[in-house]
Design an enzyme around this catalytic site. Structure first.
Site: not given
Ligand code: UD1
Length: 360
Positions: A206
């Protein structure tokens, strides 16, 4: 009067650390714990399922920030967390890990004159291209009590000038959750449901540096396709990766599946022959389980998993991943469980926090 603590969780990897800690802090009336969920992760598969699996209490406040750019998400957490701190007037705010919610809530708390406790402090990848590294550095720069999972954490904090009296080596809360749920996970039905009968490998990816560019992701998928000719791979897909992966993965032996809850993922991990991942926490969990892990990154902020555990850095190119795979096959690492990754970290956290507030 009990010590009032706000404990913050926002994203999936926070929840398995908070569950044992909340249990330990809520065991008697010494602490008044208010759990705050920022809503950084919001899908049921990324959040609700984890609350149920880990038996986490309902949050006292849910900030529902959702996704966005780093600036947007961090700012939104700060805006919504500030009134909570003003209203609750806690004696401290406890943050875990290195996600955007960790930094945002630490900043708000500190600027309101509130003490900040950082769980999993001091980890460093020395790669400032990683958003988490910025979150770790900035959170540690303003924390008051530093609870560390491995010796490298204490060493980095000392090198950065942190008073050693504020640093306590408590071990790994994530491994407390692993011990607490392992039997249930092993007895679960997920392997049967997914048809994972014989030997199999488990994959997660991820990190933006691995999945946000199709060219980079192609390299990894090419390596996975070759490894899958030898061992079938199960790959629970993080929402941010789904569309790109579906377009790239063609091997029927690389099975893309929905993100798994905590118990199901632990069930799959505990039965895997090998795990390929770019997650931080999974490097630790595989070391605790003695399962070989190939980390699809060039560095790790968790060096004890390499020095003592079963982890190996595999880089992110097709060739480097395949080299690591061949090295793993030629000489699988045995590894040992690092100090204080014994399922008892929550008790040590509680003791350190009690001393910090003079309630022991
Ligand atoms: C975040 C953390 C990362 C951790 C990871 C675990 C930061 C900078 N990154 O990354 O350190 O290892 O979580 O998963 O805080 N999305 C969904 N549903 C959700 C959550 C996210 O669809 O419930 C999608 C969205 O498109 C979103 C993308 O995932 O834009 C990224 O989510 P985000 O929370 O920004 O970062 P992660 O990649 O999950």
């Amino acid at each position: 009067m009990p010590v009032k603590l706000i404990c913050v969780g926002g994203a999936r990897p926070n929840f398995m650390k908070l569950a044992p800690l909340c249990r330990a802090l809520m065991a008697d009336g010494t602490f008044d714990v208010r759990l705050v969920h920022t809503g950084q992760h919001y899908d049921d598969a990324m959040s609700g399922q984890f609350f149920r699996d880990l038996q986490l209490p309902d949050p006292a406040h849910h900030l529902q920030v959702g996704s966005g750019s780093h600036a947007h998400q961090t700012a939104e957490v700060m805006k919504r967390f500030e009134p909570v701190v003003l209203d609750e007037k806690p004696d401290g705010v406890l943050v875990v890990g290195d996600v955007n919610s960790t930094l945002a809530c630490a900043l708000v708390a500190k600027k309101l004159g509130c003490r900040v406790i950082h769980v999993e402090a001091g980890l460093r990848s020395f790669d400032r291209g990683m958003p988490e590294e910025i979150n770790r550095l900035a959170t540690d720069a303003i924390s008051d009590l530093f609870l560390v999972t491995e010796a490298s954490g204490a060493a980095h904090l000392a090198a950065e000038g942190v008073d050693p009296a504020k640093v306590v080596f408590v071990g790994n809360l994530m491994i407390d959750s692993l011990h607490f749920h392992l039997e249930q996970a092993r007895n679960g039905s997920i392997r049967r449901k997914l048809g994972a009968n014989g030997a199999y490998g488990l994959v997660t990816l991820h990190r933006p540096s691995n999945v946000d560019s199709s060219a980079q992701l192609e390299q990894i998928v090419a390596a996975l396709a070759i490894i899958a000719t030898e061992v079938p791979l199960y790959f629970p897909v993080h929402p941010r990766t789904r569309s790109r992966l579906e377009a790239l993965v063609s091997s029927p032996r690389v099975q893309l599946v929905e993100p798994l809850g905590y118990i199901d993922f632990l069930g799959m991990m505990s039965g895997a022959q090998v795990v390929l991942t770019d997650s931080g926490g999974i490097q630790e969990e595989t070391t605790a389980l003695g399962i070989p892990c190939l980390t699809i990154r060039d560095n790790t902020e968790r060096p004890v998993t390499i020095e003592e555990g079963t982890n190996r850095l595999a880089g992110s190119s097709r060739e480097s991943i395949l080299n690591a795979w061949r090295e793993h096959q030629a000489s699988p690492k045995q590894g040992r469980v690092p100090r204080f990754w014994d399922g008892q970290a929550a008790g040590r956290c509680r003791e350190a926090i009690s001393r910090f507030y003079g309630v022991i």
